[in-house]
Design an enzyme around this catalytic site. Structure first.
Site, PDB file in Angstrom:
ATOM      1  N   TYR A 115      57.816   4.143  30.615  1.00 33.10           N
ATOM      2  CA  TYR A 115      58.577   4.016  29.424  1.00 33.10           C
ATOM      3  C   TYR A 115      60.021   3.868  29.804  1.00 33.10           C
ATOM      4  O   TYR A 115      60.949   3.632  28.571  1.00 33.10           O
ATOM      5  CB  TYR A 115      58.288   5.362  28.752  1.00 33.10           C
ATOM      6  CG  TYR A 115      57.004   5.716  28.253  1.00 33.10           C
ATOM      7  CD1 TYR A 115      56.434   5.056  27.302  1.00 33.10           C
ATOM      8  CD2 TYR A 115      55.992   6.617  29.255  1.00 33.10           C
ATOM      9  CE1 TYR A 115      54.972   5.257  26.879  1.00 33.10           C
ATOM     10  CE2 TYR A 115      54.918   6.741  28.829  1.00 33.10           C
ATOM     11  CZ  TYR A 115      54.132   6.134  27.739  1.00 33.10           C
ATOM     12  OH  TYR A 115      52.928   6.371  27.514  1.00 33.10           O
ATOM     13  N   ARG A 118      48.173  14.538  23.458  1.00 33.66           N
ATOM     14  CA  ARG A 118      46.824  13.616  23.342  1.00 33.66           C
ATOM     15  C   ARG A 118      46.065  14.099  22.112  1.00 33.66           C
ATOM     16  O   ARG A 118      46.320  15.344  21.594  1.00 33.66           O
ATOM     17  CB  ARG A 118      46.369  13.811  24.536  1.00 33.66           C
ATOM     18  CG  ARG A 118      47.018  13.334  26.015  1.00 33.66           C
ATOM     19  CD  ARG A 118      46.308  13.541  27.129  1.00 33.66           C
ATOM     20  NE  ARG A 118      46.709  12.984  28.289  1.00 33.66           N
ATOM     21  CZ  ARG A 118      47.585  13.773  29.170  1.00 33.66           C
ATOM     22  NH1 ARG A 118      48.046  14.980  28.709  1.00 33.66           N
ATOM     23  NH2 ARG A 118      47.990  12.964  30.123  1.00 33.66           N
ATOM     24  N   HIS A 131      52.902  15.281  32.603  1.00 36.69           N
ATOM     25  CA  HIS A 131      52.486  14.619  33.950  1.00 36.69           C
ATOM     26  C   HIS A 131      53.200  15.212  35.359  1.00 36.69           C
ATOM     27  O   HIS A 131      54.337  15.820  35.132  1.00 36.69           O
ATOM     28  CB  HIS A 131      52.753  13.163  33.830  1.00 36.69           C
ATOM     29  CG  HIS A 131      51.995  12.332  33.352  1.00 36.69           C
ATOM     30  ND1 HIS A 131      50.658  11.787  33.615  1.00 36.69           N
ATOM     31  CD2 HIS A 131      51.927  11.745  31.836  1.00 36.69           C
ATOM     32  CE1 HIS A 131      49.999  10.953  32.958  1.00 36.69           C
ATOM     33  NE2 HIS A 131      50.763  10.938  31.852  1.00 36.69           N
ATOM     34  N   ARG A 134      50.876   8.336  20.850  1.00 32.46           N
ATOM     35  CA  ARG A 134      51.496   9.241  21.875  1.00 32.46           C
ATOM     36  C   ARG A 134      52.532   8.130  22.757  1.00 32.46           C
ATOM     37  O   ARG A 134      53.571   8.714  23.198  1.00 32.46           O
ATOM     38  CB  ARG A 134      50.413   9.467  22.798  1.00 32.46           C
ATOM     39  CG  ARG A 134      50.711  10.200  24.353  1.00 32.46           C
ATOM     40  CD  ARG A 134      49.658  10.517  24.938  1.00 32.46           C
ATOM     41  NE  ARG A 134      49.791  10.861  26.488  1.00 32.46           N
ATOM     42  CZ  ARG A 134      50.576  11.812  27.061  1.00 32.46           C
ATOM     43  NH1 ARG A 134      51.052  12.993  26.390  1.00 32.46           N
ATOM     44  NH2 ARG A 134      50.485  11.716  28.410  1.00 32.46           N
ATOM     45  N   HIS A 158      45.834   6.652  19.993  1.00 30.36           N
ATOM     46  CA  HIS A 158      46.915   6.814  21.523  1.00 30.36           C
ATOM     47  C   HIS A 158      48.254   6.060  21.404  1.00 30.36           C
ATOM     48  O   HIS A 158      48.939   6.610  22.172  1.00 30.36           O
ATOM     49  CB  HIS A 158      45.773   6.431  22.599  1.00 30.36           C
ATOM     50  CG  HIS A 158      46.242   7.028  23.886  1.00 30.36           C
ATOM     51  ND1 HIS A 158      46.187   8.528  24.059  1.00 30.36           N
ATOM     52  CD2 HIS A 158      46.716   6.630  24.926  1.00 30.36           C
ATOM     53  CE1 HIS A 158      46.496   8.853  25.070  1.00 30.36           C
ATOM     54  NE2 HIS A 158      46.955   7.726  26.011  1.00 30.36           N
TER      55      HIS A 158
END
Length: 397
Positions: free
Chosen positions: A348, A204, A339, A316, A313
């Site tokens: 994804y 991030r 995560h 990312r 962003h």
């Protein structure tokens, strides 16, 4: 339940001058409690007392006095006391101030029902709040009321509206490798590797600008994600721990990025182990607004062949999608993203024609190798006792 003399074993029922009936009982602490409403018939009051007694026996009783606090008071205290990052606390305070407190702040916890929550949510949407902000406000209210359940102030969370905390956004735009390099090569020199690192590590913005020399291991080819920088609403920068325990991680670097970082550190990074890897020209911490103005982000994005709405962003998202295309499984992607749940990683891992073609090609290669190996064994094998040669059967490896 009443005994033989007509007296109840638990609680009392009395007739009021109005003709209605009131139910009372002693709580586990010996304090007298009164039903929140009166009853038309004595039997109804008795049934209510039986329900309260059953709750006590099952250990599910909640003290109605604890639910008499106003939601506004309880919610403000929750936001102030709950362990949150500085940026998250500011976001919650904004949601509370504009979307929750004006509508629900005056209601007592015990009076919050699913119907009340449904009406509040519908009002927000009717008055023009976006679906995204409404969903975020709903999730905040749900989190606060979950704590209220844990505190024994209410029996169950009234936020039970299916899908109310979800918001379907448009598919996240990602860049191709060619577009990433086109964007990076249009950046001022000190920001070129920042773009590459964002795209090929999945870190991030706040984690990238918090990186220090001691976090970069060029020998092992690893970035140590130990901290993040948050820019507060009044412009101040606050350093803190990553968002979650899963966010503290080591991210492996592709070899080409190790070389890029080595050159960047030599020319642009701060001095000493605590020197910032990415910083403004005069050595200050990077601020998103200043960065956008210096690099002329919107114009540079368009020049690189990316859509006008492509944000930093999005790099990312690009990195996460590239990791999936490179073969990362769910657990590996969760680690790389930082995560603790599979939900974000699965975003994804949708099927694509390119990925499906890779799978088909890999299957084809597997079968070809197996058949070739079996055929080779058959040619050199012994015949059966009766002279017949063995039957060749493809065997999956």
């Amino acid at each position: 339940m009443a005994n033989r003399k007509g007296r109840r074993r638990f609680g009392w029922v009395r007739k009021l001058p109005s003709g209605r009936f009131q139910a009372r009982y002693l709580g586990p602490d010996g304090r007298r409690r009164v039903a929140p409403e009166t009853f038309e018939r004595k039997g109804d009051a008795g049934q209510w007392l039986s329900t309260v007694e059953s709750d006590m026996l099952r250990g599910e009783w909640t003290d109605p006095l604890l639910g008499r606090v106003r939601f506004g008071e309880y919610g403000e205290r929750w936001i102030a006391e709950h362990p949150l990052g500085a940026r998250t606390r500011e976001e919650y305070q904004s949601l509370w101030r504009h979307h929750v407190a004006p509508f629900l702040g005056h209601v007592e916890l015990a009076e919050l029902s699913t119907g009340t929550i449904r009406t509040w949510r519908a009002t927000l949407l009717r008055e023009g709040r976006s679906e995204d902000r409404t969903a975020k406000a709903y999730r905040l209210v749900r989190a606060i009321l979950t704590t209220a359940v844990d505190d024994g102030r209410i029996k169950r969370n009234p936020c039970r509206i299916k899908g109310a905390g979800e918001h379907r956004t448009a598919e996240r735009p990602t860049a191709t490798v060619t577009q990433v390099y086109a964007l990076a090569n249009r950046m001022p020199g000190r920001y070129r590797v920042l773009v590459l690192a964002a795209a090929f590590t999945g870190l991030r913005w706040g984690q990238l600008i918090a990186l220090r020399r001691c976090d970069v291991d060029l020998i092992s080819g690893v970035l140590h994600v130990r901290r993040r920088l948050a820019q507060l609403s009044r412009g101040g920068m606050q350093e803190g721990a990553p968002k979650s325990a899963a966010d503290v991680r080591n991210v492996a670097l592709p070899e080409f990025l190790v070389d890029e970082l080595r050159s960047h550190l030599a020319e642009y990074a701060g001095n000493g182990p605590e020197g910032l890897v990415f910083r403004e020209e005069k050595g200050a911490m990077l601020r998103r607004g200043n960065f956008g103005r210096v690099v002329k982000w919107s114009a540079t994005v368009t020049a690189a062949g990316l859509p006008a709405g492509f944000h930093f962003h999005g790099l990312r998202h690009t990195g996460n999608q590239l990791a999936v295309n490179a073969g990362a499984i769910t657990r590996e992607l969760m680690h790389r993203m930082g995560h603790g749940s599979m939900r974000a990683a699965l975003i994804y891992q949708h099927a694509t024609p390119e990925r499906d073609r890779r799978i088909a090609d890999a299957l084809g290669a597997l079968v070809d190798d197996s058949r070739a190996g079996t055929a080779h064994e058959g040619q050199g094998g012994d015949e059966d006792d009766d002279g017949a040669s063995g039957v060749l059967v493809p065997v999956a490896q």
